[in-house]
Scaffold this motif. Sequence first.
Motif, PDB file in Angstrom:
ATOM      1  N   PHE A  24       0.824  -1.022  -0.154  1.00 31.62           N
ATOM      2  CA  PHE A  24       0.084   0.116   0.425  1.00 31.62           C
ATOM      3  C   PHE A  24       0.990   1.352   0.147  1.00 31.62           C
ATOM      4  O   PHE A  24       1.161   2.750  -0.769  1.00 31.62           O
ATOM      5  CB  PHE A  24      -1.186  -0.031   0.908  1.00 31.62           C
ATOM      6  CG  PHE A  24      -1.576   1.188   1.513  1.00 31.62           C
ATOM      7  CD1 PHE A  24      -2.716   1.807   0.034  1.00 31.62           C
ATOM      8  CD2 PHE A  24      -1.269   1.753   2.638  1.00 31.62           C
ATOM      9  CE1 PHE A  24      -3.820   2.611   0.815  1.00 31.62           C
ATOM     10  CE2 PHE A  24      -1.609   2.994   2.625  1.00 31.62           C
ATOM     11  CZ  PHE A  24      -3.255   3.244   1.825  1.00 31.62           C
ATOM     12  N   ALA A  25       1.660   1.181   0.955  1.00 33.11           N
ATOM     13  CA  ALA A  25       2.765   2.217   0.795  1.00 33.11           C
ATOM     14  C   ALA A  25       3.355   2.247  -0.370  1.00 33.11           C
ATOM     15  O   ALA A  25       3.796   3.817  -1.019  1.00 33.11           O
ATOM     16  CB  ALA A  25       3.791   2.182   1.853  1.00 33.11           C
ATOM     17  N   ALA A  82       5.898   7.483   9.141  1.00 26.11           N
ATOM     18  CA  ALA A  82       6.645   8.589   9.823  1.00 26.11           C
ATOM     19  C   ALA A  82       6.428   9.658   8.780  1.00 26.11           C
ATOM     20  O   ALA A  82       6.302  10.835   9.740  1.00 26.11           O
ATOM     21  CB  ALA A  82       7.831   7.965  10.091  1.00 26.11           C
ATOM     22  N   ASP A  83       6.469  10.410   7.715  1.00 29.71           N
ATOM     23  CA  ASP A  83       6.256  10.757   6.608  1.00 29.71           C
ATOM     24  C   ASP A  83       4.796  11.670   7.152  1.00 29.71           C
ATOM     25  O   ASP A  83       4.883  13.131   7.562  1.00 29.71           O
ATOM     26  CB  ASP A  83       6.547  10.716   5.369  1.00 29.71           C
ATOM     27  CG  ASP A  83       6.527  12.032   4.121  1.00 29.71           C
ATOM     28  OD1 ASP A  83       7.255  12.554   4.737  1.00 29.71           O
ATOM     29  OD2 ASP A  83       5.542  12.194   3.654  1.00 29.71           O
ATOM     30  N   LEU A  84       3.564  10.824   7.356  1.00 29.56           N
ATOM     31  CA  LEU A  84       2.743  10.654   7.093  1.00 29.56           C
ATOM     32  C   LEU A  84       2.181  11.842   8.208  1.00 29.56           C
ATOM     33  O   LEU A  84       2.032  12.629   9.094  1.00 29.56           O
ATOM     34  CB  LEU A  84       1.576   9.979   7.516  1.00 29.56           C
ATOM     35  CG  LEU A  84       0.329  10.155   6.923  1.00 29.56           C
ATOM     36  CD1 LEU A  84      -0.470  11.308   6.094  1.00 29.56           C
ATOM     37  CD2 LEU A  84      -0.692   9.225   6.963  1.00 29.56           C
ATOM     38  N   LYS A  85       2.831  11.529   9.559  1.00 28.02           N
ATOM     39  CA  LYS A  85       2.939  11.983  10.949  1.00 28.02           C
ATOM     40  C   LYS A  85       3.637  13.181  11.345  1.00 28.02           C
ATOM     41  O   LYS A  85       2.759  14.208  11.048  1.00 28.02           O
ATOM     42  CB  LYS A  85       3.917  10.806  11.743  1.00 28.02           C
ATOM     43  CG  LYS A  85       3.502  11.500  13.326  1.00 28.02           C
ATOM     44  CD  LYS A  85       3.956  10.020  14.453  1.00 28.02           C
ATOM     45  CE  LYS A  85       3.865  11.139  15.731  1.00 28.02           C
ATOM     46  NZ  LYS A  85       4.382   9.364  16.988  1.00 28.02           N
ATOM     47  N   GLU A 136       8.996   2.513   0.372  1.00 29.82           N
ATOM     48  CA  GLU A 136       9.402   2.017   0.298  1.00 29.82           C
ATOM     49  C   GLU A 136       8.433   0.757   1.618  1.00 29.82           C
ATOM     50  O   GLU A 136       7.914  -1.053   1.182  1.00 29.82           O
ATOM     51  CB  GLU A 136      10.611   0.469   0.548  1.00 29.82           C
ATOM     52  CG  GLU A 136      11.670   1.464  -1.010  1.00 29.82           C
ATOM     53  CD  GLU A 136      11.035   0.688  -2.291  1.00 29.82           C
ATOM     54  OE1 GLU A 136      10.719  -0.031  -2.384  1.00 29.82           O
ATOM     55  OE2 GLU A 136      10.810   1.617  -3.307  1.00 29.82           O
ATOM     56  N   THR A 137       8.531   1.406   2.244  1.00 26.19           N
ATOM     57  CA  THR A 137       8.235   0.389   3.588  1.00 26.19           C
ATOM     58  C   THR A 137       6.718   1.193   4.172  1.00 26.19           C
ATOM     59  O   THR A 137       6.416   2.200   4.245  1.00 26.19           O
ATOM     60  CB  THR A 137       8.748  -0.327   4.946  1.00 26.19           C
ATOM     61  OG1 THR A 137       8.985   1.642   4.806  1.00 26.19           O
ATOM     62  CG2 THR A 137       9.370  -0.166   4.252  1.00 26.19           C
ATOM     63  N   LEU A 138       5.865   0.403   4.825  1.00 30.02           N
ATOM     64  CA  LEU A 138       4.675   0.677   5.398  1.00 30.02           C
ATOM     65  C   LEU A 138       4.983   1.684   6.708  1.00 30.02           C
ATOM     66  O   LEU A 138       4.470   3.073   6.899  1.00 30.02           O
ATOM     67  CB  LEU A 138       3.291   0.193   6.332  1.00 30.02           C
ATOM     68  CG  LEU A 138       2.029   1.086   6.943  1.00 30.02           C
ATOM     69  CD1 LEU A 138       1.459   1.706   6.119  1.00 30.02           C
ATOM     70  CD2 LEU A 138       1.286  -0.278   7.047  1.00 30.02           C
TER      71      LEU A 138
END
Length: 448
Positions: free
Chosen positions: A254-255, A269-272, A262-264
């Motif tokens: 999904f990520a 972390a970026d979304l936060k 590459e990873t959720l």
Amino acid sequence: MKATWEKIEKNLGVLEVEVEAERVTAALDKAFNKVVKKANVPGFRKGKVPRPIFESRFGVESLYQDAIDILLPEAYGEAVEQTDIFPVDRPEVDIEQFAKGQPFIFKAKVTVKPEVKLGEYKGLEVPVQKAEVTEEEMAAELARLQERHAELVVIEEGTAINGDIAVIDFDGSVDGVQFEGGQAERHSLELGSNSFIPGFEEQVVGMGTGDLKDVEVTFPDTYHAENLQGKVAVFKVKLHEIKRKQLPELDDEFAKDVSEFETLEEYSADLKAQLESRKQDELKGVRENAVVDLAAANAEVEIPESMIASEVETMVRDFDNRLRQQGMNMDMFLSFSGQTREDLQNQMKGDAEKRVRNNLVLEVIAKQENIEVSEEEVTQELADMAESFKRTPDEIRNILAANGTLNSLNDEISLRKTIEFLVSNSVEVEAPAVEAVEEAVTEEAKAE
């Protein structure tokens, strides 16, 4: 020209103006040059009637109104500047003398910008919250992204539920007679969206593919089509297809699909970080609004109704523009909402009064603190606007100048700097915990 200003009450005063006789003569000359083009005098072509003959036939008094229309606006403007007042409404003008060879004397009753008596505006205590993102907020954001990237899958078995897309035919009638807009084929309706007449979608829930059903609803009394208001309608509905959202799994795949990560874990972390930044901006706005409201509440000012009315009209125009950007207009909105323009104006009046009050207080604080706008700041603002609109700074400046809003750019920058001044001179205090606030409200209710 002589001009005097005398305040008679609150924000109302009288401007008395005397204009030299020479300017009256010049205004009469301009008036004659205007009206002579249309004057019909036997023996003369239009525009060629000599002045003495014109005045002997029609009288010099026939030129007075045109001359006043020419001279009054410029004389009033000069008088306003000379007496250093700031009108906020159209003046009530009384012509006391206007005659050939005589000074032009008039009085104007004028509503002016109110005086502001500042209270405390430095060291104001403002509750501050930390821009922390909770696990619940992260989960909600991820769920929202799942919804956005969901796929619609056709459901072969089972019945429709809220959230499904129902592909339907419908044929509506009132008292057995079809009405305009009441028929459609293979219309996609999201159940639970409340986009149809109240009660319609709830009756489609539970239908299966191929089902036929009579759906009975009552049009609201505020429905936009007056001929259907309060009427009972029956829709013959056929359900062709049920589409249901299939949410993607929250995993590394999904990520990869929705981002460059590459990873959720990396994506989360970026979304936060994005959510924290957004929250910081929101809290910054909350603090700015709070400190301005406090400074305004501490000030004393009586606002003329005309200023509030003018701000309401500005807000209505802005709202109309937003509606048009969405493909609607004011008439459509009022029809759908069952409101009148007056209803809308009354709803906006409170916010309009607050806006006017806050802006008046900010203007006075800016003067008190000698907050000025430099040419460099204006240039930077134009550059920022140019980048946003993909134009050159000179083009933006010319557009603003043509619209008569170039000076308002200075005002906007000044207000922004004044708000920054208030924030930098405020005191952060810890925001009260929710439990403490609820307890205080409960105790207050018991006391009452």
